[in-house]
Design a protein around this motif. Sequence first.
Motif, short mmCIF file in Angstrom:
data_model
loop_
_atom_site.label_atom_id
_atom_site.label_comp_id
_atom_site.label_asym_id
_atom_site.label_seq_id
_atom_site.Cartn_x
_atom_site.Cartn_y
_atom_site.Cartn_z
N MET A 126 40.15 63.98 49.56
CA MET A 126 39.95 63.06 48.44
C MET A 126 39.95 61.61 48.91
N VAL A 127 40.86 61.27 49.83
CA VAL A 127 40.92 59.89 50.34
C VAL A 127 39.65 59.56 51.11
N LEU A 128 39.21 60.47 51.98
CA LEU A 128 38.01 60.22 52.78
C LEU A 128 36.77 60.13 51.90
N SER A 129 36.69 60.95 50.87
CA SER A 129 35.56 60.90 49.95
C SER A 129 35.50 59.55 49.23
N ALA A 130 36.67 59.07 48.76
CA ALA A 130 36.73 57.78 48.08
C ALA A 130 36.36 56.64 49.03
N ALA A 131 36.78 56.75 50.31
CA ALA A 131 36.45 55.71 51.28
C ALA A 131 34.95 55.66 51.56
N GLU B 104 36.51 34.86 48.99
CA GLU B 104 36.35 35.06 50.42
C GLU B 104 37.61 35.63 51.06
N PHE B 105 38.73 35.35 50.44
CA PHE B 105 40.01 35.82 50.99
C PHE B 105 40.79 36.54 49.90
N SER B 106 41.32 37.72 50.22
CA SER B 106 42.16 38.46 49.29
C SER B 106 43.34 39.03 50.06
N TRP B 107 44.51 39.03 49.43
CA TRP B 107 45.71 39.50 50.12
C TRP B 107 45.65 40.99 50.42
N THR B 108 44.81 41.74 49.69
CA THR B 108 44.72 43.18 49.94
C THR B 108 44.05 43.49 51.28
N ALA C 37 43.68 54.48 50.50
CA ALA C 37 43.34 54.83 49.11
C ALA C 37 43.76 53.74 48.15
N LEU C 38 44.91 53.10 48.41
CA LEU C 38 45.41 52.05 47.52
C LEU C 38 44.52 50.82 47.56
N THR C 39 44.03 50.47 48.74
CA THR C 39 43.26 49.24 48.90
C THR C 39 41.87 49.35 48.29
N ILE C 40 41.26 50.53 48.34
CA ILE C 40 39.91 50.71 47.80
C ILE C 40 39.88 50.38 46.31
N ASN C 41 40.90 50.82 45.57
CA ASN C 41 41.09 50.44 44.16
C ASN C 41 39.91 50.81 43.27
N SER C 42 39.49 52.05 43.38
CA SER C 42 38.52 52.62 42.44
C SER C 42 39.20 53.79 41.73
N ILE C 43 38.56 54.29 40.69
CA ILE C 43 39.18 55.41 39.96
C ILE C 43 39.40 56.60 40.88
N GLU C 44 38.39 56.90 41.71
CA GLU C 44 38.50 58.03 42.62
C GLU C 44 39.59 57.81 43.66
N SER C 45 39.69 56.58 44.18
CA SER C 45 40.69 56.32 45.22
C SER C 45 42.11 56.31 44.65
N ILE C 46 42.28 55.79 43.44
CA ILE C 46 43.61 55.79 42.81
C ILE C 46 44.05 57.21 42.50
N GLN C 47 43.10 58.05 42.08
CA GLN C 47 43.41 59.46 41.88
C GLN C 47 43.86 60.09 43.21
N ASP D 230 32.52 56.71 49.56
CA ASP D 230 31.81 56.27 48.36
C ASP D 230 31.90 54.76 48.17
N SER D 231 32.98 54.15 48.67
CA SER D 231 33.16 52.71 48.51
C SER D 231 32.67 51.91 49.71
N GLY D 232 32.08 52.57 50.68
CA GLY D 232 31.52 51.87 51.83
C GLY D 232 32.46 51.64 52.98
N PHE D 233 33.62 52.25 52.97
CA PHE D 233 34.59 52.10 54.06
C PHE D 233 34.31 53.17 55.12
N VAL D 234 33.14 53.11 55.71
CA VAL D 234 32.71 54.15 56.65
C VAL D 234 33.54 54.11 57.93
#
Length: 584
Positions: A463-468, A318-322, A364-374, A470-474
């Motif tokens: 690239m950052v907006l595409s990763a966001a 329920e809680f994450s430092w990220t 991009a760092l917080t999303i933490n997917s392959i696309e976002s890390i790229q 795709d991960s639901g960070f609309v």
Amino acid sequence: MLIFSTISLLLSNAVTLRRDKSIYFSRVAILVLLYSSTVALKSLYIIALDRGIGLFGGLFHATSTTHTFQIFIFIISLTILQLTGFYSRRVWIPEYSSLNKLFRYDLLYYKSKILNKMGQQYKIIEYPLIILFIITGAVFLISSSDLVSIFLSIELQSYGLYLLSTLYRNSELATSGGLTYFLLGGLSSCFILLGTTLLYANSGTTNLDGIYVLTSISDLSYTSTGVNDVDMVAASRDLNYEDLDWYKSDYINISFLILSVGFLFKVSAAPFHFWSPDVYDAIPTIVTTFVAIIAKISIFIFFLELVHYSSNSLFNNEFSWTTSLIVSSLLSLIIGTVLGLSQVRIKRLFAYSTISHLGFILLALTINSIESIQAFIFYLMQYSISNLNGFIILISIGFSLFYYSNDTKEYKELAEKDNSPIQLVSQLKGYFYINPALALCLTITIFSFVGVPPLIGFFAKQMVLSAALDSGFVFMALVAILTSVISAVYYLNIIKEIFFDQPDYKINEDIKNLSLHANIEKNNIREISAAESEKLTFKVDSIRLSSPLTLTISCLSLIIVIFMFIPDEWLSMANILALIIFNT
């Protein structure tokens, strides 16, 4: 190599009598960084065969990602050292500028004031020494995998930055800016120390790998089956459940949260950004160039593995430092954009621009997917290059205006004009009519900051907006798009000043018709006869920006422009590094 060279420079500084020989120390530091880059590049192939190598009992962990960014830091640093490793201006005589005559003849000219040979940046012999200290701390921080090495590395880097900020002893502004940086940097170090203390108290280990394992185990304890590992351990040992409270991941999450506050202070991300505009504006522009780039690269690459391995658990808590990083990203996007609209000082505007771009990097760092890390790796590299080019162009514009005078009241009242010639946005008014090539390079860099296609900054934001998305960070994607559009206002205001306004500068009548004299002599001749020495007379307009400055600006501007024609190398490297992180 870095430590050995630092000790050698320290001993050399101790026996040096002439402070005007600082330029040679900077050139030695450039050679050191070139050699260090070669060493790191050779060992990169060894590390790539494995999935990383532990060093010094687990204090450091060398991987492909850490080594790649160590090489990147070396290249950025040696580029910055060119500002003090070569004189800012040179004499250009067309008839003596062929390759044949360049190698056969020397031009001896002793009017050092016009060539800026006695500039204060060429009298500080400690400058390259402190930069090597900072780079050593940055390299250690990137590879740190233990709480002890993390704190020692960040302090080694930070104390060098504090000293670098106050290195201009006769500058009141630089001293006050460096003192502000030191006090608030010390406060952020307290948060880092408190976070590391709590991590050790709650986990019983200082090694990050052990903390990652404990985090994963504590995540497993919160399964929905009703029977978990903690209950089994407590039952087998006849213990109460409360005796194993340290096993919960919330404690480690809170510790990481406090640790992240300290590092967000260091990179000036909102809401801990308030020190950076004042410090950037107060310290000399040459120093700002280094302070604004190197510290952020090292901290974000350290953050990359910390976020990936501590938030990539099997079960969602329920809680994450990220979550704090997402909040900081949102505030950085908004604050960096809104407060930047009212800035009239160019380095303060660059500081708020950096805060806005930190919002993209943190997202991009917080999303933490392959696309976002790229996207994170690519964004960090391209923004470092664009930021470096912007600061070098500002410094070069200041060096190019020696031929002109400005009688406006606001220019006459500027403090520290020798250390930071360009301080106001209005000083760029009409600069296109003075030096079109340099004005175009600055325009290219600013358009890259905005994210105008087909420049490299557009692809990074895309690239950052595409990763966001795709991960639901609309919502975050919409805020990022909106703030990018708004930030274009203060960027385009600079373009308007450069191209559409008339300059306030006038050619200095005192030196307009001044005749300067020099001698042309053959190389490698110990005793010069009268026949072998030729007197030369030239005008002030023959004095131009030095070749290292112009070549550096040209190369960096070309990288920004032609990325669309050679994208495969950059994108493939970012993709490979992201895949390596997710496969280890």
